[in-house]
Write an enzyme that holds these catalytic residues in place. Structure first.
Site, mmCIF file in Angstrom:
data_model
loop_
_atom_site.group_PDB
_atom_site.id
_atom_site.type_symbol
_atom_site.label_atom_id
_atom_site.label_comp_id
_atom_site.label_asym_id
_atom_site.label_seq_id
_atom_site.Cartn_x
_atom_site.Cartn_y
_atom_site.Cartn_z
ATOM 1 N N ASP A 171 -9.592 2.741 2.137
ATOM 2 C CA ASP A 171 -9.517 2.136 3.554
ATOM 3 C C ASP A 171 -10.200 3.187 4.487
ATOM 4 O O ASP A 171 -11.158 2.686 5.400
ATOM 5 C CB ASP A 171 -8.289 1.829 4.024
ATOM 6 C CG ASP A 171 -7.753 0.536 3.327
ATOM 7 O OD1 ASP A 171 -8.683 -0.392 3.184
ATOM 8 O OD2 ASP A 171 -6.579 0.449 3.344
ATOM 9 N N LYS A 218 0.843 -1.279 0.002
ATOM 10 C CA LYS A 218 -0.034 -0.080 0.097
ATOM 11 C C LYS A 218 0.690 1.244 -0.146
ATOM 12 O O LYS A 218 0.325 2.314 -0.436
ATOM 13 C CB LYS A 218 -0.780 -0.167 1.090
ATOM 14 C CG LYS A 218 -2.188 -1.068 0.763
ATOM 15 C CD LYS A 218 -2.917 -1.026 2.157
ATOM 16 C CE LYS A 218 -4.003 -1.891 1.957
ATOM 17 N NZ LYS A 218 -5.166 -2.109 3.092
HETATM 18 P P1 NAP Z 1 0.769 -2.071 9.507
HETATM 19 O O1 NAP Z 1 0.819 -1.163 8.325
HETATM 20 O O2 NAP Z 1 1.777 -3.405 9.481
HETATM 21 O O3 NAP Z 1 0.389 -1.838 10.667
HETATM 22 C C1 NAP Z 1 0.424 -2.305 11.765
HETATM 23 C C2 NAP Z 1 0.172 -1.399 12.970
HETATM 24 O O4 NAP Z 1 -0.131 -2.255 14.170
HETATM 25 C C3 NAP Z 1 1.209 -0.595 13.489
HETATM 26 O O5 NAP Z 1 0.702 0.594 13.915
HETATM 27 C C4 NAP Z 1 2.043 -1.555 14.498
HETATM 28 O O6 NAP Z 1 3.026 -0.793 15.209
HETATM 29 C C5 NAP Z 1 0.832 -2.216 15.073
HETATM 30 N N1 NAP Z 1 1.290 -3.475 15.655
HETATM 31 C C6 NAP Z 1 1.715 -4.381 14.988
HETATM 32 N N2 NAP Z 1 2.148 -5.384 15.762
HETATM 33 C C7 NAP Z 1 1.647 -4.972 16.983
HETATM 34 C C8 NAP Z 1 1.717 -5.647 18.250
HETATM 35 N N3 NAP Z 1 2.045 -6.690 18.672
HETATM 36 N N4 NAP Z 1 1.297 -4.600 19.437
HETATM 37 C C9 NAP Z 1 1.014 -3.590 19.420
HETATM 38 N N5 NAP Z 1 0.791 -3.112 18.022
HETATM 39 C C10 NAP Z 1 1.314 -3.602 17.117
HETATM 40 O O7 NAP Z 1 -0.658 -3.157 9.111
HETATM 41 P P2 NAP Z 1 -1.906 -2.894 8.327
HETATM 42 O O8 NAP Z 1 -2.008 -3.026 6.837
HETATM 43 O O9 NAP Z 1 -2.264 -1.304 8.711
HETATM 44 O O10 NAP Z 1 -3.026 -3.793 8.985
HETATM 45 C C11 NAP Z 1 -3.212 -3.648 10.041
HETATM 46 C C12 NAP Z 1 -4.719 -4.205 10.457
HETATM 47 O O11 NAP Z 1 -5.666 -3.662 9.933
HETATM 48 C C13 NAP Z 1 -4.655 -5.725 10.013
HETATM 49 O O12 NAP Z 1 -5.382 -6.683 10.973
HETATM 50 C C14 NAP Z 1 -5.538 -5.758 8.884
HETATM 51 O O13 NAP Z 1 -6.285 -7.083 8.756
HETATM 52 C C15 NAP Z 1 -6.477 -4.787 9.172
HETATM 53 N N6 NAP Z 1 -7.168 -3.957 7.889
HETATM 54 C C16 NAP Z 1 -8.431 -4.289 7.982
HETATM 55 C C17 NAP Z 1 -9.116 -3.596 6.639
HETATM 56 C C18 NAP Z 1 -10.550 -4.118 6.509
HETATM 57 O O14 NAP Z 1 -10.937 -3.908 5.480
HETATM 58 N N7 NAP Z 1 -11.274 -4.671 7.413
HETATM 59 C C19 NAP Z 1 -8.578 -3.026 5.647
HETATM 60 C C20 NAP Z 1 -6.980 -2.676 5.920
HETATM 61 C C21 NAP Z 1 -6.485 -3.220 7.294
HETATM 62 P P3 NAP Z 1 4.440 -0.292 14.849
HETATM 63 O O15 NAP Z 1 4.186 1.088 13.956
HETATM 64 O O16 NAP Z 1 5.230 -0.010 16.286
HETATM 65 O O17 NAP Z 1 5.017 -1.212 13.977
#
Ligand code: NAP
Length: 304
Positions: free
Chosen positions: A126, A90
């Site tokens: 999103d 993304k």
């Molecule tokens: P990402 O860019 O990797 O971001 C992950 C975020 O979560 C970062 O803020 C990270 O913190 C934090 N994080 C990761 N592991 C953690 C932990 N163990 N404890 C606390 N914080 C943690 O991922 P993303 O693409 O944004 O996706 C995140 C979630 O959104 C996923 O579950 C995904 O399924 C969901 N999502 C859902 C939809 C939907 O349509 N429902 C759409 C998009 C995403 P740091 O910055 O410190 O690493």
């Protein structure tokens, strides 16, 4: 659509994308990601395409980070109308677009590519998808909520944070595991959107204080995707007056949703965000309102 394998390779897009043109109906939309086999997007989008009688299909293509620039360039020659982007593309895809929507620029990420007159246009659905999901789940628009975003500076978290700012939610607090990232985003939003937002540490003490001044809590961390994941929120902080939205949609009930239920708080999981961001993608590709209920039925069936 029975002749489509589950996952295509990025190399299949080379030349004129003959493999996709030979499918019946031809594939002219895809989701790029790595891994990608789990994606629920193809059944959801294909149901919409059938409903509207578009003679084309939507497929999964495994694209690694190294393959992304060429795969995006090949979309045009392979006759594609566009693509959805998921983890890990993304943010990286942003710099390969000919044009970006204002939201995509602010969110620093795109989840949708539309090919128009041979050029690549990048969008982010999103944030607006989350907004539609909140309104649908709780009957109150995002702009009326005082929001706490867990993982607010991640990919989805940033899109949601910017969406709250664009809609003018009364207050937004973000918390991010890496607090510096949260602080940086908070500064950027104050600078570019002149919007009051604060970044707090992800500690029990800070979260406990924040809970007193917010009504909607959104999880944008991946905690909950895997069985046995803990909640991103410490125990005992939720009350029945909170609303909880977990963007995670891949597993069963997440630990956060369980916490919400036992506190008597209203809550919802991420399927509605998946649905609405997908419906907005469909509208960008076809310039018409997507058949939302058809898409919803497919996702509900997958959930069972
Ligand atoms: P990402 O860019 O990797 O971001 C992950 C975020 O979560 C970062 O803020 C990270 O913190 C934090 N994080 C990761 N592991 C953690 C932990 N163990 N404890 C606390 N914080 C943690 O991922 P993303 O693409 O944004 O996706 C995140 C979630 O959104 C996923 O579950 C995904 O399924 C969901 N999502 C859902 C939809 C939907 O349509 N429902 C759409 C998009 C995403 P740091 O910055 O410190 O690493």
């Amino acid at each position: 659509m029975s002749n489509a394998p589950e996952v295509f390779a990025s190399q299949d897009l080379t030349g004129v994308g003959e493999i996709f043109r030979k499918l019946n109906p031809p594939a002219r939309l895809a989701v790029f990601g790595d891994p990608i086999a789990h994606s629920a997007s193809p059944p959801m989008h294909n149901a919409a395409l059938r409903e509207r009688n578009h003679q084309l299909q939507y497929v999964r293509i495994r694209v690694t980070p190294e393959e992304l620039p060429q795969a995006l360039r090949n979309l045009t020659s392979a006759g594609f109308l566009g693509a959805s982007l998921t983890i890990p593309h993304k943010q990286a895809a942003l710099s390969f677009m000919d044009q970006l929507s204002r939201e995509a620029q602010l969110m620093g990420a795109i989840n949708t590519v539309a090919v128009r007159d041979g050029k690549l246009f990048g969008f982010n659905t999103d944030g607006p998808g989350l907004s539609a999901a909140i309104h649908e789940s709780f009957g109150i628009p995002l702009k009326k909520h005082r929001v706490l975003i867990l993982g607010g500076a991640g990919g989805a978290g940033r899109a949601i944070t910017v969406q709250c700012a664009l809609e003018g939610s009364p207050s937004v607090i973000i918390t991010n595991r890496n607090k510096e990232k949260g602080d940086l985003l908070s500064q950027e939003i104050q600078e570019y959107l002149d919007f009051p937002i604060s970044s707090i540490p992800m500690t029990t003490e800070s979260l406990g204080l924040a809970m007193k001044s917010v009504d909607l809590i959104i999880n944008a961390t991946p905690l909950g995707m895997k069985a046995g994941d803990p909640s991103p929120l410490p125990e005992g902080l939720l009350t029945r007056d909170h609303l909880v939205y977990d963007t995670v949609y891949s597993g069963g009930e997440t630990a956060l949703l369980k916490q919400a239920r036992s506190a008597g708080a209203r809550c919802a999981g991420g399927f509605s965000m998946l649905l609405h961001q997908g419906a907005l993608q469909n509208a960008l590709w076809f310039g018409e309102t997507a058949p939302l209920e058809t898409m919803r039925k497919v996702l509900n069936d997958l959930r069972r």
